[in-house]
Motif scaffolding. Structure first.
Motif, PDB file in Angstrom:
ATOM      1  N   ALA A  45     -22.053 -24.290 -22.411  1.00 33.04           N
ATOM      2  CA  ALA A  45     -23.510 -24.191 -22.116  1.00 33.04           C
ATOM      3  C   ALA A  45     -24.394 -24.680 -23.249  1.00 33.04           C
ATOM      4  N   LYS A  46     -25.629 -25.130 -22.858  1.00 31.73           N
ATOM      5  CA  LYS A  46     -26.415 -25.927 -23.794  1.00 31.73           C
ATOM      6  C   LYS A  46     -27.777 -25.228 -23.478  1.00 31.73           C
ATOM      7  N   ASP A  47     -28.466 -25.054 -24.569  1.00 33.13           N
ATOM      8  CA  ASP A  47     -30.043 -24.451 -24.447  1.00 33.13           C
ATOM      9  C   ASP A  47     -30.801 -25.503 -24.356  1.00 33.13           C
ATOM     10  N   LEU A  48     -31.639 -25.562 -23.150  1.00 29.99           N
ATOM     11  CA  LEU A  48     -32.663 -26.455 -22.605  1.00 29.99           C
ATOM     12  C   LEU A  48     -33.966 -26.155 -22.955  1.00 29.99           C
ATOM     13  N   ASP A  49     -34.143 -24.810 -23.687  1.00 25.20           N
ATOM     14  CA  ASP A  49     -35.608 -24.191 -24.107  1.00 25.20           C
ATOM     15  C   ASP A  49     -35.869 -23.519 -22.845  1.00 25.20           C
ATOM     16  N   PHE A  50     -36.149 -24.224 -21.672  1.00 27.78           N
ATOM     17  CA  PHE A  50     -36.493 -23.282 -20.361  1.00 27.78           C
ATOM     18  C   PHE A  50     -35.383 -22.822 -19.611  1.00 27.78           C
ATOM     19  N   VAL A  55     -21.424 -25.995 -17.602  1.00 29.62           N
ATOM     20  CA  VAL A  55     -20.391 -26.961 -17.195  1.00 29.62           C
ATOM     21  C   VAL A  55     -19.200 -26.022 -17.237  1.00 29.62           C
ATOM     22  N   ILE A  56     -18.498 -26.312 -16.283  1.00 29.49           N
ATOM     23  CA  ILE A  56     -16.707 -25.864 -16.148  1.00 29.49           C
ATOM     24  C   ILE A  56     -15.997 -27.288 -16.282  1.00 29.49           C
ATOM     25  N   ARG A  61     -13.041 -33.618 -16.800  1.00 31.18           N
ATOM     26  CA  ARG A  61     -13.825 -33.440 -15.712  1.00 31.18           C
ATOM     27  C   ARG A  61     -14.719 -32.339 -15.404  1.00 31.18           C
ATOM     28  N   ILE A  62     -16.121 -32.819 -15.259  1.00 27.45           N
ATOM     29  CA  ILE A  62     -16.880 -31.282 -14.694  1.00 27.45           C
ATOM     30  C   ILE A  62     -16.615 -31.083 -13.434  1.00 27.45           C
ATOM     31  N   VAL A  63     -15.957 -29.767 -13.064  1.00 29.40           N
ATOM     32  CA  VAL A  63     -15.659 -29.251 -11.795  1.00 29.40           C
ATOM     33  C   VAL A  63     -16.668 -28.340 -11.300  1.00 29.40           C
ATOM     34  N   GLN A  64     -17.561 -27.862 -11.851  1.00 29.22           N
ATOM     35  CA  GLN A  64     -18.706 -26.998 -11.703  1.00 29.22           C
ATOM     36  C   GLN A  64     -19.631 -26.976 -12.649  1.00 29.22           C
TER      37      GLN A  64
END
Length: 103
Positions: A45-50, A55-56, A61-64
């Motif tokens: 997980a990444k904090d984008l402030d809002f 991602v899983i 490869r990102i699956v979700q």
């Protein structure tokens, strides 16, 4: 008369089809937080402030992917999806099984 760049859809199914592009591998940077990891999946997980983007990943490869309002809700969402993935993988027939088909 003004010419329009808009072209009406002809109804041909292949008109809007694009070849799938190969996804680049996902390699998390320092601002991604590891939420969960097992032998198959890793969740970040990444904090984008809002919001928090999560991602899983499976085999780089990102699956979700998704977003949540907080880190805690990201963990709950990721746990829910991973539990679902685990249920569907348990239902999948093993390679040596016939999947209900008799030979």
């Amino acid at each position: 008369m003004v010419e329009s760049a808009f072209q009406p859809f002809s109804g041909d199914a292949d008109e809007w089809f694009e070849e799938p592009r190969p996804q680049a591998g996902f390699f998390p940077s320092a601002d991604w937080h590891l939420l969960k990891r097992d032998e198959t999946y890793a969740a970040y997980a990444k904090d984008l402030d809002f919001m928090w983007r999560w991602v899983i990943v499976r085999e780089e490869r990102i699956v979700q992917e998704g977003c949540s309002i907080s880190l805690e809700s990201s963990i709950r969402a990721v746990t829910h999806v991973l539990n679902y993935f685990g249920m569907t993988e348990q239902r999948a027939p093993a390679e040596d099984r016939t999947g209900g088909v008799q030979h």
